[in-house]
Design an enzyme around this catalytic site. Structure first.
Site, PDB file in Angstrom:
ATOM      1  N   GLY A 250       0.803  -1.210   0.000  1.00 20.76           N
ATOM      2  CA  GLY A 250       0.000   0.000   0.000  1.00 20.76           C
ATOM      3  C   GLY A 250       0.836   1.260   0.000  1.00 20.76           C
ATOM      4  O   GLY A 250       2.065   1.225   0.099  1.00 20.76           O
TER       5      GLY A 250
ATOM      6  N   ASP B  42       5.854  -6.289  13.860  1.00 22.57           N
ATOM      7  CA  ASP B  42       6.530  -5.539  12.797  1.00 22.57           C
ATOM      8  C   ASP B  42       7.152  -4.255  13.362  1.00 22.57           C
ATOM      9  O   ASP B  42       6.872  -3.157  12.887  1.00 22.57           O
ATOM     10  CB  ASP B  42       5.518  -5.202  11.691  1.00 22.57           C
ATOM     11  CG  ASP B  42       6.181  -4.788  10.389  1.00 22.57           C
ATOM     12  OD1 ASP B  42       7.396  -5.003  10.248  1.00 22.57           O
ATOM     13  OD2 ASP B  42       5.482  -4.244   9.512  1.00 22.57           O
TER      14      ASP B  42
END
Length: 290
Positions: A83, A232
């Site tokens: 994205g 993450d």
């Protein structure tokens, strides 16, 4: 017929495969398919807001983009394989807040699903070979679930809310998340509060050491208490805000730590500290490392 990325993967891996044993050839083949997945992520970021991204926003908002934002950057302020993020400001009738708008790359879901299907087909054939002991298909299945979860922005929004609530319940006031703007978020567009600040890894502020201790406490709470782990934590997702807190970004990649694993982690640390190697081995087995 191979798409260009697949054709390149074959060209890169074929020479090595021809000179290897069957088991090594299997690894070469799977690496080739992995290259197929990675190469689309390496495309250059478009310099301007593309019509496809505008169309994705139109479908998500149910109204033209200029009816939602008084300002919207023409170029992405951040980009990744799945994205792009744009900076904007909502119109006064929608609160007038400055926001970050993450838009999933058009058609990326179809591309990823095709690659996963092809990889799994190859993995099933490879696993049938007598020399191969690894269940490659199961490995790809486990990886694919996480990958597809990361592409669901509705799930990401829910993860962000849960993470914030768990940190608040644990009394960790120094860790914050961006508010999700529900009215302008879907499974492929995620609109959140814009967070001013700098990467924690690049900050020269006097409180960085203290903030790192706060972050360590937050991760220990996730790992040993709540069981919901932000998986993450690269520098781009850890921001030192202007008011001296840590903002954690991007909740697409999360993992769950079961109660059994949490207990095993504590026991592993205890057994390691007293050099009880037999139980250390058992703990590692419980944790799935061996």
């Amino acid at each position: 017929m191979l798409i260009p990325a697949q054709a390149l993967a074959v060209r890169l891996c074929a020479p090595a495969a021809l000179s290897c044993s069957s088991a090594a050839w299997c690894t070469c083949l799977l690496c080739g398919w992995l290259i197929t997945c990675v190469l689309p992520a390496c495309k250059l970021t478009p310099s301007l807001l593309s019509p496809l991204c505008l169309q994705a926003m139109l479908q998500a908002f149910g109204r033209p983009v200029d009816a939602v934002f008084s300002q919207l950057s023409s170029k992405p302020v951040a980009a990744a394989s799945l994205g792009q993020v744009y900076r904007g400001r909502l119109k006064p009738e929608f609160g007038g807040r400055e926001v970050a708008v993450k838009v999933q790359r058009p058609d990326v879901l179809q591309q990823v699903c095709l690659d996963l299907y092809l990889m799994r087909q190859a993995a099933e054939a490879i696993s049938a070979l007598p020399e191969v002991k690894t269940d490659w298909a199961s490995l790809i299945d486990n990886w694919a679930v996480r990958f597809l979860h990361e592409m669901d922005y509705t799930r990401e929004a829910a993860n962000a809310r849960l993470f914030r609530q768990q940190m608040a319940d644990a009394g960790v006031s120094g860790v914050v998340t961006a508010d999700v703007i529900d009215d302008f978020s879907t499974d492929v567009v995620l609109t959140t509060q814009w967070m001013d600040g700098e990467k924690l890894s690049e900050s020269r502020a006097a409180d960085v050491r203290e903030l790192c201790n706060t972050l360590l406490s937050a991760y220990l709470i996730q790992l040993l208490d709540t069981g919901l782990l932000h998986a993450d934590p690269h520098p781009g997702n850890l921001i030192r805000t202007t008011d001296g807190k840590i903002c954690v970004l991007d909740f697409g990649l999360m993992t769950e730590v079961t109660p059994e694993q949490r207990i095993a982690l504590v026991e592993y640390i205890a057994h390691l500290s007293i050099q009880d190697w037999e139980n250390v081995a058992r703990d590692l087995q419980t944790l799935g490392f061996i």
